[in-house]
Scaffold this motif. Structure first.
Motif, mmCIF file in Angstrom:
data_model
loop_
_atom_site.group_PDB
_atom_site.id
_atom_site.type_symbol
_atom_site.label_atom_id
_atom_site.label_comp_id
_atom_site.label_asym_id
_atom_site.label_seq_id
_atom_site.Cartn_x
_atom_site.Cartn_y
_atom_site.Cartn_z
ATOM 1 N N ALA A 31 0.851 -1.202 0.000
ATOM 2 C CA ALA A 31 0.000 0.000 0.000
ATOM 3 C C ALA A 31 0.885 1.249 0.000
ATOM 4 O O ALA A 31 1.694 1.421 -0.899
ATOM 5 C CB ALA A 31 -0.962 -0.033 1.180
ATOM 6 N N ASP A 32 0.766 2.078 1.053
ATOM 7 C CA ASP A 32 1.555 3.309 1.089
ATOM 8 C C ASP A 32 2.690 3.260 2.110
ATOM 9 O O ASP A 32 3.243 4.294 2.484
ATOM 10 C CB ASP A 32 0.647 4.506 1.410
ATOM 11 C CG ASP A 32 -0.089 4.338 2.742
ATOM 12 O OD1 ASP A 32 0.146 3.320 3.448
ATOM 13 O OD2 ASP A 32 -0.904 5.215 3.089
ATOM 14 N N ARG A 33 3.040 2.041 2.551
ATOM 15 C CA ARG A 33 4.043 1.931 3.607
ATOM 16 C C ARG A 33 5.434 2.380 3.148
ATOM 17 O O ARG A 33 6.212 2.889 3.941
ATOM 18 C CB ARG A 33 4.113 0.491 4.132
ATOM 19 C CG ARG A 33 2.827 -0.008 4.766
ATOM 20 C CD ARG A 33 2.409 0.842 5.969
ATOM 21 N NE ARG A 33 1.294 0.254 6.681
ATOM 22 C CZ ARG A 33 0.022 0.559 6.479
ATOM 23 N NH1 ARG A 33 -0.291 1.492 5.576
ATOM 24 N NH2 ARG A 33 -0.940 -0.022 7.156
ATOM 25 N N TYR A 34 5.734 2.139 1.892
ATOM 26 C CA TYR A 34 6.991 2.648 1.323
ATOM 27 C C TYR A 34 6.644 3.812 0.403
ATOM 28 O O TYR A 34 5.700 3.722 -0.400
ATOM 29 C CB TYR A 34 7.731 1.562 0.551
ATOM 30 C CG TYR A 34 8.350 0.498 1.443
ATOM 31 C CD1 TYR A 34 9.661 0.618 1.881
ATOM 32 C CD2 TYR A 34 7.619 -0.623 1.827
ATOM 33 C CE1 TYR A 34 10.231 -0.362 2.696
ATOM 34 C CE2 TYR A 34 8.173 -1.601 2.635
ATOM 35 C CZ TYR A 34 9.484 -1.462 3.066
ATOM 36 O OH TYR A 34 10.042 -2.428 3.872
ATOM 37 N N GLU A 35 7.420 4.865 0.480
ATOM 38 C CA GLU A 35 7.068 6.093 -0.219
ATOM 39 C C GLU A 35 7.300 6.018 -1.721
ATOM 40 O O GLU A 35 6.518 6.573 -2.490
ATOM 41 C CB GLU A 35 7.858 7.280 0.360
ATOM 42 C CG GLU A 35 7.456 7.626 1.793
ATOM 43 C CD GLU A 35 8.195 8.850 2.298
ATOM 44 O OE1 GLU A 35 8.953 9.446 1.510
ATOM 45 O OE2 GLU A 35 8.012 9.203 3.475
ATOM 46 N N ARG A 36 8.350 5.363 -2.138
ATOM 47 C CA ARG A 36 8.704 5.464 -3.555
ATOM 48 C C ARG A 36 9.026 4.091 -4.162
ATOM 49 O O ARG A 36 9.317 3.131 -3.453
ATOM 50 C CB ARG A 36 9.917 6.377 -3.727
ATOM 51 C CG ARG A 36 11.182 5.884 -3.039
ATOM 52 C CD ARG A 36 12.357 6.831 -3.274
ATOM 53 N NE ARG A 36 13.567 6.331 -2.640
ATOM 54 C CZ ARG A 36 13.945 6.643 -1.408
ATOM 55 N NH1 ARG A 36 13.193 7.444 -0.676
ATOM 56 N NH2 ARG A 36 15.068 6.158 -0.907
ATOM 57 N N PHE A 37 8.937 4.063 -5.476
ATOM 58 C CA PHE A 37 9.315 2.885 -6.258
ATOM 59 C C PHE A 37 10.518 3.269 -7.123
ATOM 60 O O PHE A 37 10.564 4.373 -7.676
ATOM 61 C CB PHE A 37 8.148 2.432 -7.135
ATOM 62 C CG PHE A 37 8.487 1.281 -8.027
ATOM 63 C CD1 PHE A 37 8.470 -0.022 -7.543
ATOM 64 C CD2 PHE A 37 8.852 1.493 -9.360
ATOM 65 C CE1 PHE A 37 8.806 -1.082 -8.371
ATOM 66 C CE2 PHE A 37 9.185 0.432 -10.189
ATOM 67 C CZ PHE A 37 9.157 -0.863 -9.685
ATOM 68 N N PRO A 38 11.485 2.372 -7.271
ATOM 69 C CA PRO A 38 11.543 1.032 -6.669
ATOM 70 C C PRO A 38 11.980 1.069 -5.211
ATOM 71 O O PRO A 38 12.658 1.999 -4.777
ATOM 72 C CB PRO A 38 12.586 0.327 -7.540
ATOM 73 C CG PRO A 38 13.509 1.428 -7.967
ATOM 74 C CD PRO A 38 12.634 2.631 -8.186
ATOM 75 N N VAL A 39 11.576 0.041 -4.472
ATOM 76 C CA VAL A 39 12.032 -0.126 -3.094
ATOM 77 C C VAL A 39 13.442 -0.698 -3.131
ATOM 78 O O VAL A 39 13.681 -1.737 -3.763
ATOM 79 C CB VAL A 39 11.105 -1.073 -2.304
ATOM 80 C CG1 VAL A 39 11.637 -1.303 -0.899
ATOM 81 C CG2 VAL A 39 9.683 -0.517 -2.267
ATOM 82 N N THR A 40 14.361 -0.039 -2.489
ATOM 83 C CA THR A 40 15.750 -0.511 -2.456
ATOM 84 C C THR A 40 15.997 -1.325 -1.197
ATOM 85 O O THR A 40 15.231 -1.235 -0.231
ATOM 86 C CB THR A 40 16.721 0.678 -2.481
ATOM 87 O OG1 THR A 40 16.585 1.402 -1.236
ATOM 88 C CG2 THR A 40 16.436 1.605 -3.647
ATOM 89 N N PRO A 41 17.056 -2.125 -1.165
ATOM 90 C CA PRO A 41 17.401 -2.834 0.070
ATOM 91 C C PRO A 41 17.587 -1.880 1.246
ATOM 92 O O PRO A 41 17.204 -2.204 2.377
ATOM 93 C CB PRO A 41 18.710 -3.551 -0.293
ATOM 94 C CG PRO A 41 18.613 -3.772 -1.769
ATOM 95 C CD PRO A 41 17.919 -2.550 -2.297
ATOM 96 N N GLU A 42 18.132 -0.701 0.968
ATOM 97 C CA GLU A 42 18.316 0.285 2.037
ATOM 98 C C GLU A 42 16.965 0.768 2.569
ATOM 99 O O GLU A 42 16.783 0.933 3.795
ATOM 100 C CB GLU A 42 19.137 1.475 1.519
ATOM 101 C CG GLU A 42 20.589 1.158 1.198
ATOM 102 C CD GLU A 42 20.759 0.386 -0.101
ATOM 103 O OE1 GLU A 42 21.821 -0.237 -0.276
ATOM 104 O OE2 GLU A 42 19.822 0.402 -0.948
ATOM 105 N N ASP A 43 16.005 0.970 1.665
ATOM 106 C CA ASP A 43 14.659 1.372 2.084
ATOM 107 C C ASP A 43 14.043 0.308 2.995
ATOM 108 O O ASP A 43 13.449 0.619 4.036
ATOM 109 C CB ASP A 43 13.747 1.562 0.872
ATOM 110 C CG ASP A 43 14.139 2.743 0.004
ATOM 111 O OD1 ASP A 43 14.762 3.679 0.527
ATOM 112 O OD2 ASP A 43 13.812 2.707 -1.202
#
Length: 358
Positions: A31-43
Motif C-alpha cells: 500500500a503506502d508503507r513505502y514512499e517510492r518505487f523502486p524499493v531498495t534494500p536500504e529502504d
C-alpha cells in the motif's frame, strides 16, 4: 522442497526487493508503507529498523534449503494480545504456481498460534488482488464485513481492502477467558436504539419462555441514557427457583443462545457473538431465581441520579485500559461501587417501608 521460516536478516532485502517488478505490484504488497518505487534494500532495512521490534512485530523469511523464496510479517494490533496480523506477504515471482504462497501463509498462521499464543489471525488484502484472496481462502481465512471499508489512494485510484480472519477454535470450543480475548471490552456512546432492541428481545424471551412465567427487564449500562456502555444489551429474566432449569436452558439454546455459565439458580447466555466478531445486536441474558434482581435497583438508582451515573461512567473508562481483555477483572474492579449503590438502595427501601407502616 524443504521450506522453513526464519527471522528476517538485512541481507535478505537484496533478494526480496527484486521481486517487486512494478509499482502496481509494489502497492499491492505494501500500500503506502513505502514512499517510492523502486524499493531498495536500504529502504527495506530502514523500514525494518523503524517498525519491527522483534516482539510486537516480527518479520520472517521463508527459505527453501538456503534459497530465499518468501517474506511475511506478523504484528500484534494495539490492545489485542489475542490477535496477530499478517502483512507484507510476498513470494519469489519466478516460483509462482508451486504452492509457496499457501505454504508461507500456513506457516505464519501456525507460528502465530503455536509460538505467539494467538486465537485469531487477521489480514487485509486489496480487492484487485484476487489471486492473493484465493490463496488466503485456501488456507482457511474468511472474509469479514466491517462497518467501514479500509481504502488507500494508490496510483491515482482508490483501492478497497478486504478484511479476512482465521480463528483457531470455533466459539463453542473457546473458554470464557479465550472469548474475552477474542471479544475485548469496548465502550460506546449511548445509542437510543439499545432501548428498542431490548424491547424487541424482551418480547421474544417472554414468548418462548412463557411456560415459566418470566419477569423480564432491560438492565446494565445500555439501560441508562447518557453514559457510555459496552454495546451489549443486558437482560434479566427472573423465573421460579422451582422451575425446570435444564428445560429453560434447552429452550434458550434452541432459540440460538449460547450458555456462558450455569449454577444452581443462575444461568447466563449470549447471542450475537460470531466468528467475524460482534454482530450488530449483541445480547447477554441473565436468568436468575425470582427476587434475585439487585441489577434493577442499580439501574433505577443511576437513572434517578445522573451525577452518580456519570461517576460510574468515569470509573468504567478508567478501568478500560487495564481490563480490556479481562471481563472478570473489569467486573470485580467495579464491584465496590456497585455494591455501595445496592446497599444505599436497600437502606432507602427500609426507610420508605417504615414510613408506610407508621
Amino acid at each position: 522442497m524443504s521450506l522453513t521460516l526464519r527471522p528476517y536478516q538485512p541481507t535478505d532485502a537484496n533478494v526480496i526487493t527484486t521481486w517487486l517488478k512494478s509499482e502496481y505490484l509494489m502497492r499491492q504488497w505494501c500500500a503506502d508503507r513505502y514512499e517510492r518505487f523502486p524499493v531498495t534494500p536500504e529502504d527495506m532495512n530502514s523500514y525494518h529498523q523503524q517498525y519491527f521490534d522483534g516482539h510486537n512485530s516480527v518479520a520472517l523469511t521463508m527459505v527453501d534449503d538456503e534459497d530465499i523464496v518468501g517474506y511475511i510479517s506478523i504484528r500484534t494490533p494495539a490492545d489485542y494480545s489475542s490477535e496477530q496480523r499478517l502483512g507484507f506477504v510476498i513470494i519469489d515471482d519466478s516460483r509462482r504456481g508451486k504452492g509457496l504462497g499457501k505454504a508461507i501463509v500456513s506457516m505464519a498462521v501456525d507460528y502465530a498460534f503455536s509460538k505467539l499464543g494467538a486465537i485469531k489471525v487477521s489480514l487485509g488484502v486489496f480487492e484487485n488482488n484476487p489471486i492473493a484472496v484465493r490463496c488466503y481462502e485456501s488456507v482457511g481465512f474468511h472474509r469479514v464485513v466491517k462497518q467501514e471499508t479500509e481504502c488507500y489512494d494508490c496510483l491515482g485510484e482508490t483501492w478497497n481492502c478486504i478484511e479476512m480472519e482465521f480463528c483457531k477454535k470455533s466459539l463453542s470450543e473457546m473458554t470464557l477467558e479465550e472469548l474475552w480475548q477474542f471479544f475485548p471490552i469496548c465502550l460506546a456512546s449511548y445509542n437510543p436504539q439499545w432501548r428498542d432492541w431490548a424491547k424487541e428481545e424482551i418480547g421474544l424471551l417472554s414468548e418462548f419462555l412463557s411456560e415459566y412465567y418470566p419477569i423480564v427487564n432491560h438492565i446494565g449500562s445500555t439501560a441508562i441514557p447518557g453514559i457510555q456502555a459496552k454495546p451489549i444489551i443486558d437482560i434479566l429474566v427472573e423465573i421460579s427457583p422451582n422451575a425446570d432449569w435444564q428445560g429453560v436452558r434447552k429452550v434458550m439454546e434452541t432459540a440460538g443462545y449460547i450458555c456462558m455459565s450455569s449454577s444452581e439458580n443462575r444461568m447466563s447466555f449470549n447471542k450475537g457473538y460470531t466468528p467475524q466478531g460482534y454482530a450488530e445486536k449483541v445480547f447477554h441474558v441473565h436468568i436468575h431465581a425470582m427476587g434475585d434482581n439487585d441489577e434493577i435497583a442499580f439501574r433505577n438508582y443511576l437513572n434517578s441520579n445522573p451525577a452518580v451515573a456519570k461517576e460510574y461512567e468515569k470509573l468504567k473508562l478508567s478501568l478500560l485500559p487495564k481490563y480490556r481483555n479481562d471481563r472478570y477483572g473489569y467486573t470485580e474492579a467495579k464491584s465496590e461501587f456497585v455494591k455501595g449503590i445496592i446497599r444505599e438502595t436497600k437502606v432507602m427501601k427500609k426507610v420508605v417501608d417504615a414510613e408506610l407502616m407508621s
